[in-house]
Design a protein around this motif. Structure first.
Motif, PDB file in Angstrom:
ATOM      1  N   LYS A 188      17.942  34.289   4.205  1.00 42.82           N
ATOM      2  CA  LYS A 188      17.274  35.670   4.581  1.00 42.82           C
ATOM      3  C   LYS A 188      17.967  36.288   6.009  1.00 42.82           C
ATOM      4  O   LYS A 188      18.998  35.940   6.535  1.00 42.82           O
ATOM      5  N   VAL A 243      17.563  38.536   9.461  1.00 41.15           N
ATOM      6  CA  VAL A 243      16.639  38.736  10.593  1.00 41.15           C
ATOM      7  C   VAL A 243      17.374  39.405  11.697  1.00 41.15           C
ATOM      8  O   VAL A 243      18.622  39.752  11.778  1.00 41.15           O
ATOM      9  N   TYR A 265      11.831  28.401  13.111  1.00 38.50           N
ATOM     10  CA  TYR A 265      12.002  29.436  13.900  1.00 38.50           C
ATOM     11  C   TYR A 265      13.049  29.418  15.036  1.00 38.50           C
ATOM     12  O   TYR A 265      13.397  28.216  15.343  1.00 38.50           O
ATOM     13  N   VAL A 290      11.286  34.243  15.588  1.00 33.16           N
ATOM     14  CA  VAL A 290      11.715  34.791  14.389  1.00 33.16           C
ATOM     15  C   VAL A 290      11.686  33.694  13.283  1.00 33.16           C
ATOM     16  O   VAL A 290      12.492  32.685  13.543  1.00 33.16           O
ATOM     17  N   ASN A 291      11.268  33.868  12.124  1.00 33.92           N
ATOM     18  CA  ASN A 291      11.124  33.134  11.111  1.00 33.92           C
ATOM     19  C   ASN A 291      12.435  32.840  10.539  1.00 33.92           C
ATOM     20  O   ASN A 291      12.937  34.060   9.673  1.00 33.92           O
ATOM     21  N   LEU A 292      13.516  31.849  10.237  1.00 37.68           N
ATOM     22  CA  LEU A 292      14.592  31.932   9.835  1.00 37.68           C
ATOM     23  C   LEU A 292      14.422  31.248   8.395  1.00 37.68           C
ATOM     24  O   LEU A 292      15.434  31.574   7.353  1.00 37.68           O
ATOM     25  N   VAL A 335      14.018  42.566   5.945  1.00 36.45           N
ATOM     26  CA  VAL A 335      14.537  41.865   7.198  1.00 36.45           C
ATOM     27  C   VAL A 335      13.442  41.230   8.133  1.00 36.45           C
ATOM     28  O   VAL A 335      12.307  41.966   8.212  1.00 36.45           O
ATOM     29  N   GLU A 336      13.502  40.266   8.578  1.00 36.92           N
ATOM     30  CA  GLU A 336      12.475  39.494   9.252  1.00 36.92           C
ATOM     31  C   GLU A 336      12.704  39.838  10.710  1.00 36.92           C
ATOM     32  O   GLU A 336      13.827  39.754  11.191  1.00 36.92           O
ATOM     33  N   GLU A 337      11.662  40.443  11.442  1.00 37.49           N
ATOM     34  CA  GLU A 337      11.561  40.768  12.809  1.00 37.49           C
ATOM     35  C   GLU A 337      10.682  39.672  13.494  1.00 37.49           C
ATOM     36  O   GLU A 337      10.016  38.920  13.172  1.00 37.49           O
ATOM     37  N   PRO A 338      11.265  39.721  15.061  1.00 36.71           N
ATOM     38  CA  PRO A 338      10.742  38.675  15.806  1.00 36.71           C
ATOM     39  C   PRO A 338       9.343  39.147  16.240  1.00 36.71           C
ATOM     40  O   PRO A 338       8.849  40.110  16.391  1.00 36.71           O
TER      41      PRO A 338
END
Length: 291
Positions: free
Chosen positions: A205, A207, A172, A259-261, A246-249
């Motif tokens: 990914k 983010v 993260y 936010v997951n990396l 897309v990963e959001e915080p």
């Protein structure tokens, strides 16, 4: 040689059999389970509870090098279980304050946080782009505050020898806004990579560091040098270009965001590299402080 039956029968019968063993034998059996299991089995009887809470059991759950991690704090604990719970409830600073370490409470797996001082941040030595500050809400001595950049890249690495083998880890990025406004991140998905040095990334990914609000109206976004029009169509196009996933915080209980990396599985002892490479489409200002 007489053998002890472990399986078979009801749970009540198995608990009764366990209760008839010598206490040190019970401790030996429980020490091969997990901290969560030890807490559960302690409810069987007073004898089992005494065995499950013994130092023999909880020293097995502590890292082998725990004495080097908490050499001074160890004097304050009356038992190894108390020391374990302390490391699970509150992290300790290590490596001259550049990292923090704690244990995952249910499993005893090792967890770490790398401070900004332990990361490689592009242009972090240029005051026009980054400033190093002290903030009371951070556990680390200094945090990096982003002022104004057109290329945002953060890299970090940790030796896998420090981690728990056979374990699934998630990486993260933890940060907080420095001011009331930030520009350049809300509409720009950015690539994050997690992997092993010398190998292909185990995880790639996209983010964002600002939550995506597709209902946000079209309008102007200020940057440090210009005023840019951002439409819903443009925002949708950018998401489509990266696949729309897309990963959001998310906001943590301590008020910081994370936010997951990506994820990786530790199956061998190698050097791990975390890379977060962002090429912004325009200049940004004051995205926040990086731990």
């Amino acid at each position: 040689m007489e053998q002890i039956e472990v399986g078979g029968g009801s749970s009540r019968n198995r608990a009764a059999r366990l209760d008839t063993l010598p206490e040190d034998c019970i401790s030996m059996v429980v020490s091969h389970t997990s901290p969560r299991d030890a807490c559960v089995v302690a409810s069987v009887s007073k004898t089992v509870k005494s065995a499950a809470e013994s130092d023999l059991v909880w020293e097995k759950f502590l890292p082998q090098d725990y004495s080097s991690l908490v050499p001074l704090r160890s004097l304050d604990f009356s038992s190894k279980k108390e020391m374990y719970l302390s490391l699970a409830d509150d992290s300790v600073l290590i490596d001259d304050g550049k990292k923090s370490f704690w244990l995952e409470k249910g499993s005893g797996k090792r967890c770490y946080m790398l401070s900004a001082m332990d990361l490689k941040i592009t242009w972090s030595d240029c005051p026009a782009y980054w400033q190093w500050n002290t903030v009371p809400e951070s556990k680390f001595k200094r945090v990096a505050e982003l002022r104004d950049v057109c290329w945002f890249e953060i890299r970090g690495k940790i030796s896998c020898e420090m981690l728990s083998k056979g374990t699934h880890y998630s990486v993260y990025l933890v940060f907080k806004r420095a001011g009331g406004r930030s520009y350049g991140f809300e509409d720009t998905p950015m690539e994050a990579q997690v992997g092993f040095v010398g190998k292909d990334a185990a995880s790639k990914k996209f983010v964002v560091l600002e939550p995506i609000d597709m209902d946000q109206p079209s309008g102007y976004r200020y940057t440090s040098v210009s005023l840019t029009w951002v439409s819903r169509e443009d925002r949708t196009r950018r998401l489509r270009e990266v696949g729309g996933n897309v990963e959001e915080p998310k906001v943590r209980v301590d008020g910081w965001s994370e936010v997951n990396l990506g994820r990786f599985t530790l199956t061998m002892v190698v050097m791990m590299m975390m890379r977060l490479s962002f090429l912004l489409w325009r200049l940004s200002r004051e995205i926040g402080r990086v731990l």
